[in-house]
Scaffold this motif. Structure first.
Motif, PDB file in Angstrom:
ATOM      1  N   TRP A  48     103.537  83.378  77.210  1.00  0.00           N
ATOM      2  CA  TRP A  48     104.606  84.111  77.150  1.00  0.00           C
ATOM      3  C   TRP A  48     104.626  84.762  75.925  1.00  0.00           C
ATOM      4  CZ3 TRP A  48     108.107  82.538  73.488  1.00  0.00           C
ATOM      5  CH2 TRP A  48     108.052  80.943  73.218  1.00  0.00           C
ATOM      6  N   GLN A  49     105.499  85.886  75.597  1.00  0.00           N
ATOM      7  CA  GLN A  49     105.575  86.325  74.331  1.00  0.00           C
ATOM      8  C   GLN A  49     107.272  86.872  74.202  1.00  0.00           C
ATOM      9  OE1 GLN A  49     102.479  89.318  74.391  1.00  0.00           O
ATOM     10  NE2 GLN A  49     101.559  88.290  72.986  1.00  0.00           N
ATOM     11  N   VAL A  50     107.648  86.800  72.985  1.00  0.00           N
ATOM     12  CA  VAL A  50     109.121  87.247  72.868  1.00  0.00           C
ATOM     13  C   VAL A  50     108.922  88.249  71.737  1.00  0.00           C
ATOM     14  CG1 VAL A  50     111.379  86.732  72.065  1.00  0.00           C
ATOM     15  CG2 VAL A  50     110.552  85.301  73.564  1.00  0.00           C
ATOM     16  N   ARG A  51     109.416  89.344  72.013  1.00  0.00           N
ATOM     17  CA  ARG A  51     109.516  90.496  70.921  1.00  0.00           C
ATOM     18  C   ARG A  51     111.088  90.748  70.630  1.00  0.00           C
ATOM     19  NH1 ARG A  51     104.716  91.205  73.713  1.00  0.00           N
ATOM     20  NH2 ARG A  51     102.967  91.940  72.368  1.00  0.00           N
ATOM     21  N   GLY A 111     104.352  74.320  68.750  1.00  0.00           N
ATOM     22  CA  GLY A 111     105.243  75.215  68.274  1.00  0.00           C
ATOM     23  C   GLY A 111     105.286  76.716  68.355  1.00  0.00           C
ATOM     24  N   LEU A 112     105.777  77.330  67.157  1.00  0.00           N
ATOM     25  CA  LEU A 112     105.687  78.780  67.767  1.00  0.00           C
ATOM     26  C   LEU A 112     104.863  79.366  66.587  1.00  0.00           C
ATOM     27  CD1 LEU A 112     109.378  79.366  68.346  1.00  0.00           C
ATOM     28  CD2 LEU A 112     107.367  79.330  69.970  1.00  0.00           C
ATOM     29  N   ALA A 113     104.117  80.571  67.042  1.00  0.00           N
ATOM     30  CA  ALA A 113     103.345  81.389  66.174  1.00  0.00           C
ATOM     31  C   ALA A 113     104.396  82.611  66.075  1.00  0.00           C
ATOM     32  CB  ALA A 113     102.147  81.806  66.430  1.00  0.00           C
ATOM     33  N   ILE A 114     104.959  83.024  64.713  1.00  0.00           N
ATOM     34  CA  ILE A 114     105.725  83.987  64.675  1.00  0.00           C
ATOM     35  C   ILE A 114     105.156  85.192  63.581  1.00  0.00           C
ATOM     36  CG2 ILE A 114     108.018  84.920  63.873  1.00  0.00           C
ATOM     37  CD1 ILE A 114     109.021  81.966  64.595  1.00  0.00           C
ATOM     38  N   ARG A 115     104.999  86.486  64.080  1.00  0.00           N
ATOM     39  CA  ARG A 115     104.352  87.627  63.204  1.00  0.00           C
ATOM     40  C   ARG A 115     105.340  88.553  63.009  1.00  0.00           C
ATOM     41  NH1 ARG A 115     102.015  92.417  64.684  1.00  0.00           N
ATOM     42  NH2 ARG A 115     100.183  93.084  63.376  1.00  0.00           N
ATOM     43  N   ALA A 116     105.552  89.073  62.074  1.00  0.00           N
ATOM     44  CA  ALA A 116     106.535  90.446  61.653  1.00  0.00           C
ATOM     45  C   ALA A 116     105.613  91.602  61.208  1.00  0.00           C
ATOM     46  CB  ALA A 116     107.106  90.192  60.171  1.00  0.00           C
ATOM     47  N   GLU A 117     105.929  92.496  62.148  1.00  0.00           N
ATOM     48  CA  GLU A 117     105.109  93.870  61.998  1.00  0.00           C
ATOM     49  C   GLU A 117     104.865  94.106  60.556  1.00  0.00           C
ATOM     50  OE1 GLU A 117     102.963  96.824  63.926  1.00  0.00           O
ATOM     51  OE2 GLU A 117     103.850  94.821  64.615  1.00  0.00           O
ATOM     52  N   ARG A 118     105.839  94.194  59.646  1.00  0.00           N
ATOM     53  CA  ARG A 118     105.704  94.674  58.541  1.00  0.00           C
ATOM     54  C   ARG A 118     105.003  93.872  57.290  1.00  0.00           C
ATOM     55  NH1 ARG A 118     107.843  99.664  57.904  1.00  0.00           N
ATOM     56  NH2 ARG A 118     109.811 100.354  58.869  1.00  0.00           N
ATOM     57  N   ILE A 171     109.663  91.193  65.369  1.00  0.00           N
ATOM     58  CA  ILE A 171     109.158  90.169  65.329  1.00  0.00           C
ATOM     59  C   ILE A 171     108.570  89.639  66.700  1.00  0.00           C
ATOM     60  CG2 ILE A 171     109.764  87.753  64.639  1.00  0.00           C
ATOM     61  CD1 ILE A 171     110.340  89.928  62.630  1.00  0.00           C
ATOM     62  N   LEU A 172     107.289  89.039  66.672  1.00  0.00           N
ATOM     63  CA  LEU A 172     106.735  88.913  67.770  1.00  0.00           C
ATOM     64  C   LEU A 172     106.606  87.199  67.611  1.00  0.00           C
ATOM     65  CD1 LEU A 172     104.769  88.851  70.253  1.00  0.00           C
ATOM     66  CD2 LEU A 172     102.795  89.168  68.678  1.00  0.00           C
ATOM     67  N   ILE A 173     106.944  86.456  68.841  1.00  0.00           N
ATOM     68  CA  ILE A 173     106.984  85.115  68.862  1.00  0.00           C
ATOM     69  C   ILE A 173     106.084  84.610  69.987  1.00  0.00           C
ATOM     70  CG2 ILE A 173     108.511  82.961  69.336  1.00  0.00           C
ATOM     71  CD1 ILE A 173     110.357  85.976  68.320  1.00  0.00           C
ATOM     72  N   GLU A 174     105.051  83.737  69.841  1.00  0.00           N
ATOM     73  CA  GLU A 174     104.379  83.235  70.872  1.00  0.00           C
ATOM     74  C   GLU A 174     104.102  81.809  70.792  1.00  0.00           C
ATOM     75  OE1 GLU A 174     100.589  86.143  71.752  1.00  0.00           O
ATOM     76  OE2 GLU A 174     100.852  85.974  69.636  1.00  0.00           O
ATOM     77  N   PRO A 175     103.882  81.091  71.659  1.00  0.00           N
ATOM     78  CA  PRO A 175     103.599  79.619  71.668  1.00  0.00           C
ATOM     79  C   PRO A 175     102.260  79.389  71.055  1.00  0.00           C
ATOM     80  CG  PRO A 175     103.296  80.317  74.087  1.00  0.00           C
ATOM     81  CD  PRO A 175     103.819  81.522  73.178  1.00  0.00           C
ATOM     82  N   ARG A 176     102.394  78.208  70.129  1.00  0.00           N
ATOM     83  CA  ARG A 176     101.035  78.019  69.600  1.00  0.00           C
ATOM     84  C   ARG A 176     100.914  76.483  69.396  1.00  0.00           C
ATOM     85  NH1 ARG A 176      97.996  81.092  66.047  1.00  0.00           N
ATOM     86  NH2 ARG A 176      98.622  82.657  67.762  1.00  0.00           N
ATOM     87  N   GLY A 177     100.357  75.473  70.082  1.00  0.00           N
ATOM     88  CA  GLY A 177     100.191  74.495  70.053  1.00  0.00           C
ATOM     89  C   GLY A 177     101.683  73.802  70.551  1.00  0.00           C
TER      90      GLY A 177
END
Length: 732
Positions: free
Chosen positions: A476-479, A705-712, A697-703
């Motif tokens: 799953w991903q949340v943007r 917790g969460l892995a969060i990536r900002a486009e800029r 902002i892209l939010i994904e599950p990682r282990g």
């Protein structure tokens, strides 16, 4: 010479990939490297460094004035008008060159674009305006898909944008020769059905072309004809050549160059016209000196001269489409000696495919066939008739009308044909992100078939295709999408999706569905929405509801506001499972309201983490939620209520949610100063992002917790967050 020109072009083009804008210290390093390289006659490397140095100096000079905007949002500006594009009585988009900013002269005379939401008198180019308004560095939305607004602005030389709040003074200028010529021509075609298209074909004035017409041109692959390009300049130059040939060779060269220069000025010196004019200039000089150069050398000279003349041209999509198209034509001519129209169109279709996918995220599959019919019609009839009509308009309005009528008759046939096709077929195919590497691989494979020495590419290309299509586990991903001042959240798993809010829609027609949401869904290969959740009625949340319902299959809709009979009311206690995720509606207690405190608040859980979507609720609703839920509000990530307004994020709510991560969906330098500093301070224990500053902002599950990536956080310097225009010693 050719290798040095190519080296300079490569060095200058590298600026598109720089992770930051180098400081003057780097310029000193480049200068020091030039000395030993020149001593050892390593000229290709020298010219690569010269290209890099030229872009560094030019960019620093053109962008340096932006530091004056950092301290405040409101300014007193004196600027000279370049163009005005009215859209109704109450909105005009102005392009101006700044002369003074808050009483200080700006030496670089930067180009800016401002919006005037007030009635303005007719303003000829060259008028000087003094006004009070807001101004901010060039900015655009930053999402994984959709147009890169900042690069688009820089490609036009625009380094800042803003709004006019109050006009102080206007010094109207006398209409210049171009305005008078345009007025004469417009008087001749004003009664014709396709006058706006004639204005675009002859003067580059595109304001009158409707969105529906642009959609037809894009889907048919004819935008290169409607937007003035090199072929228009070539036609004018040929016309001048024929007229001058009646006197002699040298006169023909002069008239060809003169006609091309005048028409380029009429067209506003767009990138494509500048490139074509430079090519005509080089060709004329060579013919006058009775020298023959290969076509590729003229192409290289045009590339280098245009880069010297306008460094920002490298950031324009039109620049690369134009130069790449000419390069493909040169290759086709080399391959076939005398290629026919079918072969030319095939080479253009395949050669431009990767760039088209990268820039526009889709293809026009019928473009090749349509161009085979339309290009001869435009080049042999419509464009020559329109251009001759422009030439005679100052002399005889009656004769000009007759010529424009014939051109309009041809345009009517084209538009009827395109409309007929558009009603029966989907002309434009948006494609998901995986098609860009596949399109590039297809091009390489096609070249390897045509060129025996490249057959070795078959194996790596085949492996790359296999890896591209190899199935991967869907997480799953949340943007939290960057939609300016508004909210749109996309929740996906594989090709399944939920949407929470839709962003804003503006009076001029610009909207976040077409600009952001639909391109993002297309890139992900999603065409069906399982559930559309509209938190409440406000336009910055619900503005694109109708557009999404028209463009996509939406299986169910949930909202606190009853938009129509198909809308299910959002009410506390609702609960559903979707793709292994658990969704619970926490607020409102009763559906049917329309205010901020009636917004639909939803919590998503996957067993390890919780994501809370809190709409625009304010103090009253927050305190009631805390009383009802208590520890149940605790969430790993929070999309802050009301974009970080001071009326929301009360201390009790912040303490109950206790988020580790907070995303504020707020526009860049918005007039409300969202998120408010005091709100940011309340979330001081959490890591925070602002979409207007950090992009999507892209939010994904990682282990666990969460892995969060900002486009800029990624990409070249002009796409970064913060003071991207400031030269740096290294990436900070």
């Amino acid at each position: 010479m050719d290798l040095r020109l190519l080296s300079f072009a490569l060095g200058a083009s590298s600026s598109l990939l720089w992770p930051w804008l180098p400081s003057l210290a780097w310029g000193g390093v480049l200068l020091c490297l030039l000395v030993p390289l020149a001593y050892y006659r390593a000229w290709p490397l020298c010219f690569v460094l010269l290209g890099m140095l030229w872009m560094q100096v030019s960019l620093c000079w053109q962008l340096g004035w932006l530091t004056q905007l950092a301290d405040k949002h409101r300014h007193i500006i004196t600027a000279q008008l370049q163009s005005a594009e009215p859209e109704g009585d109450e909105f005009t988009r102005l392009t101006l060159n700044i002369r003074q900013l808050d009483g200080q002269f700006v030496r670089s005379l930067p180009l800016i674009r401002v919006n005037a939401y007030l009635p303005l008198p007719p303003l000829p180019s060259g008028s000087v305006l003094t006004f009070a308004g807001s101004l901010k560095p060039a900015h655009g939305l930053a999402n994984e898909a959709g147009m890169d607004g900042r690069r688009l602005l820089l490609g036009k030389g625009i380094t800042a944008t803003g709004n006019i709040s109050r006009l102080i003074d206007i010094e109207p200028a006398e209409p210049n020769w171009r305005d008078r010529w345009l007025s004469r021509a417009a008087n001749s075609w004003q009664s014709l059905a396709h006058g706006p298209l004639l204005a675009a074909l002859t003067f580059g004035e595109q304001a009158g072309i409707t969105d529906a017409q642009w959609a037809l041109f894009r889907g048919s692959g004819l935008t290169h004809i409607i937007a003035i390009s090199g072929q228009h300049i070539a036609l004018v130059a040929v016309l001048g050549w024929w007229l001058g040939r009646l006197v002699g060779l040298r006169t023909a060269l002069v008239t060809a160059l003169l006609f091309a220069a005048i028409y380029s000025a009429l067209a506003g010196f767009a990138v494509a016209t500048e490139r074509a004019l430079i090519m005509v200039l080089v060709w004329s000089v060579l013919r006058g000196c009775q020298r023959e150069w290969p076509a590729y050398r003229i192409w290289l000279w045009a590339f280098v001269v245009l880069t010297w003349w306008d460094p920002f041209a490298l950031y324009s999509a039109g620049f690369w489409l134009s130069f790449l198209a000419v390069a493909i034509l040169l290759l086709a001519g080399y391959w076939y000696r005398k290629p026919n129209l079918w072969q030319i169109q095939l080479w253009l279709l395949l050669g431009l495919l990767p760039l088209q996918l990268a820039l526009f995220e889709g293809i026009a599959p019928l473009a090749m066939v349509i161009n085979l019919v339309a290009v001869p019609l435009f080049c042999l009839a419509i464009i020559p008739l329109a251009l001759i009509g422009v030439l005679v308009a100052p002399i005889s309005g009656v004769l000009a009308y007759g010529l424009f009528w014939l051109a309009d008759f041809g345009l009517e046939g084209v538009m009827v044909g395109l409309s007929w096709l558009g009603d029966r077929l989907q002309l434009w195919w948006p494609l998901s992100g995986q098609w860009l590497p596949l399109g590039s691989l297809a091009l390489l494979l096609w070249l390897s078939v045509r060129w025996r020495a490249a057959r070795w590419l078959w194996f790596p290309a085949g492996m790359a295709v296999l890896l591209t299509w190899w199935p991967a586990p869907a997480r799953w991903q949340v943007r939290v999408l960057d939609v300016g001042q508004g909210l749109a959240v996309l929740i996906t798993r594989g090709d399944r999706a939920l949407i929470y809010d839709t962003g804003d829609r503006y009076p001029g027609g610009y909207n976040m569905a077409d600009a952001v949401i639909l391109p993002q869904l297309s890139q992900l290969g999603i065409s069906v929405i399982d559930r559309l959740i509209i938190s409440h009625q406000d336009r910055d949340h619900a503005g694109n509801r109708d557009r999404l319902l028209a463009a996509l299959t939406v299986r169910s809709e949930l909202s606190s506001y009853p938009f129509d009979s198909n809308t299910q009311g959002c009410q506390r206690g609702q609960h559903w499972h979707w793709q292994g995720l658990e969704f619970t509606v926490l607020w409102p207690e009763q559906a049917g309201g329309s205010g901020n405190n009636d917004g639909c608040v939803v919590q998503m859980r996957d067993g390890n983490t919780q994501v809370l979507l809190s709409a625009d609720i304010e103090r009253q609703a927050e305190l009631r939620l805390v009383a009802l839920e208590g520890a149940g509000l605790a969430s790993t990530l929070l999309v802050s209520p009301h974009h970080g307004s001071r009326t929301s994020s009360t201390p009790a709510f912040v303490q109950a949610v206790a988020p580790r991560y907070v995303v504020h969906s707020a526009g860049f330098m918005n007039r409300w100063d969202f998120p408010r500093p005091e709100v940011v301070a309340r979330y001081q224990t959490a890591r925070q992002w602002i979409t207007g500053h950090d992009g999507a902002i892209l939010i994904e599950p990682r282990g666990d917790g969460l892995a969060i990536r900002a486009e800029r956080d990624h990409g070249p310097w002009y796409r970064r967050s913060g003071a991207w225009w400031k030269p740096k010693l290294w990436l900070e």
